[in-house]
Design a protein around this motif. Structure first.
Motif, PDB file in Angstrom:
ATOM      1  N   ALA A 591       0.828  -1.202   0.000  1.00  4.93           N
ATOM      2  CA  ALA A 591       0.000   0.000   0.000  1.00  4.93           C
ATOM      3  C   ALA A 591       0.861   1.251   0.000  1.00  4.93           C
ATOM      4  O   ALA A 591       0.554   2.248  -0.681  1.00  4.93           O
ATOM      5  N   TYR A 592       1.953   1.236   0.759  1.00  2.00           N
ATOM      6  CA  TYR A 592       2.858   2.392   0.802  1.00  2.00           C
ATOM      7  C   TYR A 592       3.487   2.632  -0.571  1.00  2.00           C
ATOM      8  O   TYR A 592       3.596   3.782  -1.027  1.00  2.00           O
ATOM      9  N   ALA A 593       3.906   1.559  -1.242  1.00  2.00           N
ATOM     10  CA  ALA A 593       4.504   1.704  -2.576  1.00  2.00           C
ATOM     11  C   ALA A 593       3.497   2.275  -3.562  1.00  2.00           C
ATOM     12  O   ALA A 593       3.847   3.092  -4.434  1.00  2.00           O
ATOM     13  N   ALA A 594       2.214   1.861  -3.457  1.00  2.00           N
ATOM     14  CA  ALA A 594       1.191   2.407  -4.346  1.00  2.00           C
ATOM     15  C   ALA A 594       0.986   3.894  -4.097  1.00  2.00           C
ATOM     16  O   ALA A 594       0.758   4.673  -5.025  1.00  2.00           O
ATOM     17  N   LEU A 595       1.067   4.325  -2.833  1.00  2.00           N
ATOM     18  CA  LEU A 595       0.928   5.745  -2.516  1.00  2.00           C
ATOM     19  C   LEU A 595       2.087   6.549  -3.091  1.00  2.00           C
ATOM     20  O   LEU A 595       1.909   7.669  -3.578  1.00  2.00           O
ATOM     21  N   LEU A 596       3.301   6.010  -3.033  1.00  2.00           N
ATOM     22  CA  LEU A 596       4.450   6.695  -3.641  1.00  2.00           C
ATOM     23  C   LEU A 596       4.223   6.910  -5.125  1.00  2.00           C
ATOM     24  O   LEU A 596       4.484   7.991  -5.670  1.00  2.00           O
ATOM     25  N   ALA A 597       3.758   5.869  -5.812  1.00  3.58           N
ATOM     26  CA  ALA A 597       3.515   5.988  -7.252  1.00  3.58           C
ATOM     27  C   ALA A 597       2.399   6.976  -7.533  1.00  3.58           C
ATOM     28  O   ALA A 597       2.454   7.737  -8.502  1.00  3.58           O
ATOM     29  N   ALA A 598       1.356   6.991  -6.690  1.00 10.45           N
ATOM     30  CA  ALA A 598       0.252   7.930  -6.905  1.00 10.45           C
ATOM     31  C   ALA A 598       0.708   9.366  -6.734  1.00 10.45           C
ATOM     32  O   ALA A 598       0.205  10.274  -7.397  1.00 10.45           O
TER      33      ALA A 598
END
Length: 740
Positions: A591-598
C-alpha cells in the motif's frame, strides 16, 4: 581639405572633416552614414565598385558649401579568399565588442540586485512601516532605494540580454554563410548571374564575369575540401532512383523522378501522403534541390549522408520517435494525456538505467554516451522508447524493471554515494563535493526543512561567492553560484540548505577500490516485518522535516486502507501501530509503494519501497458517514464557504500564513465526504481561483484544489486539519488582523 576615397577593402569613406564644419549635414542629405569606428562612409560599399554618381553629387554639394574636395577611386577587386578572411575577422571583433558590453551590463545588473538585497536583508521579514514612528522616513527611503535598484537591475539585465543576443547573432550569421548547403545555393546563384552578364553584355562585362568566375572557383574549392575530408558530401543524381524515399525538412517523400539538379516528389503540402483529401493521387509534383535533402531510404535501410553508413529504417523510426518524445522532458502539459506521456518519458529513462523514479535529470545525463558514438546513442534511444511504450500500455514499473533486456554497456560519469547526505549551507560547499539536491525552503511554509529536490545534483566543480560579500548580522549579502562538472550552474542565497556528500564519500562512490575475492555468501533478505519496522524507525530522522511528515502520512494511510478503516484521523498513527505479522507487513509495504507511485515521486529514504502504481487492490471503505459526521460535514462546508468569501475580499493578499488558513479550511471541506461529490466540488471551486491574480497564494490555492480533486478520485486521502473548523476560521481572522 576633404578626401573622398574608395577601395574594395575599406569601401567609400570621407576623411578630413571636423565637428561643426557643416560637412556631416551635407553628407547626410546625400545618403551617407556616420560611425565612431569608421567616420563618414557609404553603407554597403565594401568589396563593390564605387558609386560614382553619389560620390560626384556629394563632392559638388561640398564644393558649393565652400569646401575643397578631392576624389580618389580604386576599383581593383580583392581575391575572394582574402575578402572572406577579412569578413570573418571583422565579425569576430564585432562579436567580442558586443560580448564585452554585455558583460559590463550584466555586472551592473548583479551589483544593483545585490544592493537591493542588502537593503531588504536588513529588514525583518514582513515588517510594516510604522506610521508616526521616528523610523518611518528611513523605512520609506529604504523601499524607494530598493525599487530604484531593482528597476536599474532589470534595465541592465535587458541590455545585457540584448547585447548577448547580438553577439550570438553575429556568430550565427557567419556560421550560416559558411554552411556548405548555403554555399551550394550561392554557387548556383553566381552561375546564373554570370550567364546573364555574358548573354546581355558580352565583352563589355568581361571584368565582372572574370570576378564571378574567380568567386565561383573559390567556393567550389571550399566544397571540394569538405568532400575530401568527409565533413560534407553533397547529394547528386547518382544517389537516387525512382521509388526511393527522401527526407525533406523532417518528412519523408517518395521519389517520383530524378532530375539533373533536383528530385521530383509529391506535393510538399501533402507531407508525404500519396493521395490528396479526395483520395485521388496528386495531380502535380514539387522539385527539391540537392541542398535541401536530408537522407534517403531504400530496401529497408536509411542513409543520412552520401558518405555515411546505412542503418535499419525501423531503428531510425524509433530514434526519431524518441527524440520527438524527449522534448517533453521537464515540461508538463495541461491535459491529462500529455502529463501522463511526460511522466512516462521521465520514468522510462530512469527505469532503463536502474535509477529510482525520483532521480534527477542530471543523474540520467551521467549515463549519456559521447555524441560521436552513434551506435550506442541509437540503441539507447530505442531502449528508452521500448520502456516508454510498456508504461503507456499500463505495465507496472516493478514488472518492467524485472524484465528489462540488457542495456548498452554504459558507465556513468558519476554516481551519488549511498547513505544520508549532510545538510550544509551553500557557503560551506567545497569543490569536489557531491551535491545530492536542494532543500526547498519548506520552513517558510511551516513544513519543516522542506522536500529534497534532485533537479540540481552532481559533482561540484566550483563555488563562486558573490564579489564583495560582507557578513552582516546572521546573513551574508548577495548570491553565490554553484557550478557542477557538467557545466550547469545555479544561484543561491548563501544560507540556502543543500544536501551534500563530502568529497571523501563522493570519491568512494565514483572510484571504488577493487574488493578482494571472497567466498560467496548467501544473501539474507530482510523480512517484510523488518522492512516495515525500518520504515517506522526512519520517522525519527529529522522529525520536523516535510519528508518525514509525508512519510508518516503515507504510513497512516496505508494502515487504514489495509485494515479497511475509514481514514478520518489520517496523520496520527493508530494505537496498535506498527503492524505485527509478516502478511500484514507485506500488505502495508504494498500500500505504501502504491501511494508513492500515486504521488508521482520516487523514494526519499532508503527504507522506503520502490513505487508500484499497479499494486494489488486494497479494501475499499464503503461505510457511510454517521449522523455526527454529517453534522461535521455541514460545519466544514459552511466554514469553507466563509473562507472563500473572506479570501475574495483580499485579492492582493499573498501572506503565507493567510494561504495556510485558506488551505486548512478547504481540506476540512473535503474531509470524510464521498469521493465523487468532493472531487466535483473542488474542481468547481478551483475555477473560482484562476491563475490571473498574479500572486503566489491564489494560483497555489487553485492548483492545490485541482490536485486534491485528482487525488480523491485516485483514492489518496488527505490528512484532516488538526484544528476544529471553528478554530480554522479563528485562525483566518487572526491572519487577516496580522496582515492588516
Amino acid at each position: 581639405m576633404l578626401t573622398i576615397s574608395h577601395t574594395h577593402a575599406d569601401g567609400t569613406t570621407l576623411n578630413g572633416s571636423r565637428k561643426g564644419d557643416g560637412v556631416w549635414e551635407v553628407c547626410k542629405a546625400n545618403g551617407w552614414a556616420f560611425s565612431r569606428n569608421v567616420g563618414i562612409y557609404l553603407r554597403q560599399s565594401r568589396d563593390k565598385d564605387a558609386n560614382r554618381a553619389r560620390i560626384d553629387r556629394t563632392a559638388e554639394a561640398l564644393r558649393a558649401a565652400g569646401h575643397d574636395v578631392t576624389v580618389d577611386i580604386d576599383n581593383t577587386p580583392r581575391p575572394t579568399a582574402e575578402r572572406e578572411t577579412d569578413r570573418a575577422e571583422r565579425a569576430d571583433r564585432r562579436a567580442a565588442r558586443y560580448a564585452e558590453r554585455a558583460g559590463k551590463a550584466d555586472a551592473e545588473s548583479q551589483a544593483r540586485r545585490a544592493a537591493a538585497d542588502a537593503i531588504s536583508d536588513r529588514m525583518p521579514f514582513g515588517e510594516p512601516i510604522k506610521i508616526g514612528h521616528h523610523s518611518e522616513r528611513s523605512h520609506r527611503r529604504a523601499f524607494e532605494k530598493i525599487h530604484a535598484h531593482t528597476e536599474k537591475s532589470w534595465e541592465a539585465a535587458d541590455k545585457a540580454r540584448e547585447l548577448s543576443d547580438r553577439a550570438e547573432a553575429v556568430g550565427h550569421n557567419l556560421a550560416h554563410r559558411q554552411d556548405p548547403r548555403v554555399t551550394m545555393r550561392r554557387i548556383e546563384r553566381l552561375e546564373v548571374e554570370q550567364r546573364k552578364l555574358v548573354r546581355d553584355y558580352g565583352e563589355r562585362a568581361a571584368g565582372k564575369v572574370a570576378r564571378l568566375t574567380e568567386e565561383i572557383e573559390h567556393w567550389r574549392a571550399e566544397l571540394a575540401k569538405l568532400a575530401e575530408s568527409g565533413e560534407f558530401v553533397p547529394w547528386g543524381p547518382e544517389h537516387f532512383r525512382k521509388g526511393d524515399a527522401v527526407n525533406v525538412r523532417g518528412t519523408w517523400y517518395p521519389v517520383v523522378r530524378v532530375n539533373r539538379k533536383s528530385v521530383s516528389v509529391p506535393p510538399l503540402i501533402g507531407l508525404g501522403r500519396p493521395n490528396g483529401a479526395d483520395g485521388q493521387p496528386w495531380s502535380w509534383t514539387d522539385t527539391v534541390p540537392w541542398d535541401d535533402l536530408g537522407g534517403r531510404r531504400r530496401d529497408g535501410m536509411q542513409l543520412d549522408t552520401p558518405n555515411g553508413e546505412a542503418w535499419p529504417v525501423d531503428l531510425a523510426q524509433k530514434v526519431a520517435r524518441w527524440e520527438d518524445l524527449a522534448r517533453w522532458i521537464g515540461r508538463d502539459g495541461r491535459d491529462e494525456e500529455t502529463r501522463r506521456e511526460a511522466l512516462h518519458v521521465r520514468w522510462a529513462q530512469r527505469l532503463a538505467h536502474g535509477l529510482d523514479l525520483g532521480a534527477g535529470q542530471s543523474e540520467v545525463q551521467a549515463f549519456q554516451p559521447h555524441p560521436d558514438d552513434t551506435d550506442t546513442c541509437r540503441a539507447l534511444a530505442a531502449a528508452y522508447l521500448a520502456v516508454f511504450e510498456r508504461l503507456q500500455a499500463g505495465e507496472s514499473t516493478a514488472d518492467i524493471a524485472a524484465s528489462l533486456p540488457p542495456m548498452p554497456e554504459l558507465t556513468p560519469a558519476w554516481v551519488l554515494p549511498d547513505g544520508e547526505p549532510q545538510r550544509v549551507q551553500v557557503r560551506e560547499v567545497k569543490p569536489g563535493d557531491m551535491l545530492r539536491g536542494v532543500y526547498q525552503m519548506g520552513g517558510l511554509l511551516g513544513c519543516g526543512d522542506g522536500m529534497l529536490s534532485r533537479s540540481f545534483c552532481g559533482p561540484v566543480a566550483e563555488v563562486i561567492p558573490h564579489e564583495g560579500d560582507e557578513y552582516s548580522g546572521e546573513r551574508f549579502v548577495g548570491y553565490w553560484v554553484v557550478v557542477l562538472s557538467t557545466g550547469e550552474r545555479r544561484e543561491f542565497k548563501p544560507w540556502q540548505p543543500l544536501a551534500v556528500h563530502r568529497a571523501e564519500q563522493a570519491a568512494d562512490a565514483t572510484a571504488p577500490e577493487p574488493a578482494a575475492e571472497a567466498e560467496p555468501v548467501a544473501e539474507v533478505k530482510p523480512t517484510a516485518a523488518e522492512r516495515w519496522q525500518a520504515l517506522e524507525a526512519a520517522n525519527g530522522d529529522r522529525p520536523g522535516s516535510r519528508a518525514t511528515q509525508e512519510r508518516i502520512r503515507r504510513q497512516s494511510v496505508a494502515w487504514h486502507r489495509v485494515h479497511g478503516v475509514a481514514d478520518d484521523h489520517v496523520g496520527s498513527l493508530p494505537a496498535d501501530y506498527p503492524g505485527g505479522d509478516e502478511e500484514r507487513a507485506a500488505a502495508l509495504l504494498a500500500a505504501y509503494a502504491a501511494l508513492l507511485a500515486a504521488d508521482g515521486i520516487g523514494r526519499t529514504h532508503p527504507a522506503e519501497p520502490e513505487p508500484t502504481p499497479d499494486a494489488a487492490p486494497l479494501p475499499a471503505v464503503t461505510a457511510g458517514p454517521s449522523a455526527a459526521e454529517s453534522d461535521r460535514h455541514a460545519v466544514a462546508l459552511a466554514v469553507a464557504e466563509a473562507v472563500r468569501a473572506e479570501a475574495r475580499n483580499y485579492p492582493d493578499q499573498d501572506s503565507l500564513i493567510y494561504t495556510q488558513a485558506v488551505r486548512r479550511g478547504l481540506h476540512q471541506r473535503a474531509s470524510g465526504m464521498d469521493a465523487g461529490p468532493v472531487a466535483d466540488a473542488l474542481r468547481a471551486e478551483a475555477e473560482r481561483w484562476p491563475d490571473t491574480h498574479g500572486t503566489f497564494s491564489w494560483s497555489y490555492v487553485g492548483a492545490s484544489m485541482r490536485r486534491r480533486a485528482d487525488e480523491i478520485v485516485a483514492g489518496v486521502s488527505e490528512p484532516a486539519a488538526t484544528a476544529a473548523p471553528v478554530n480554522v476560521f479563528a485562525d483566518l481572522l487572526a491572519a487577516r488582523q496580522r496582515a492588516a
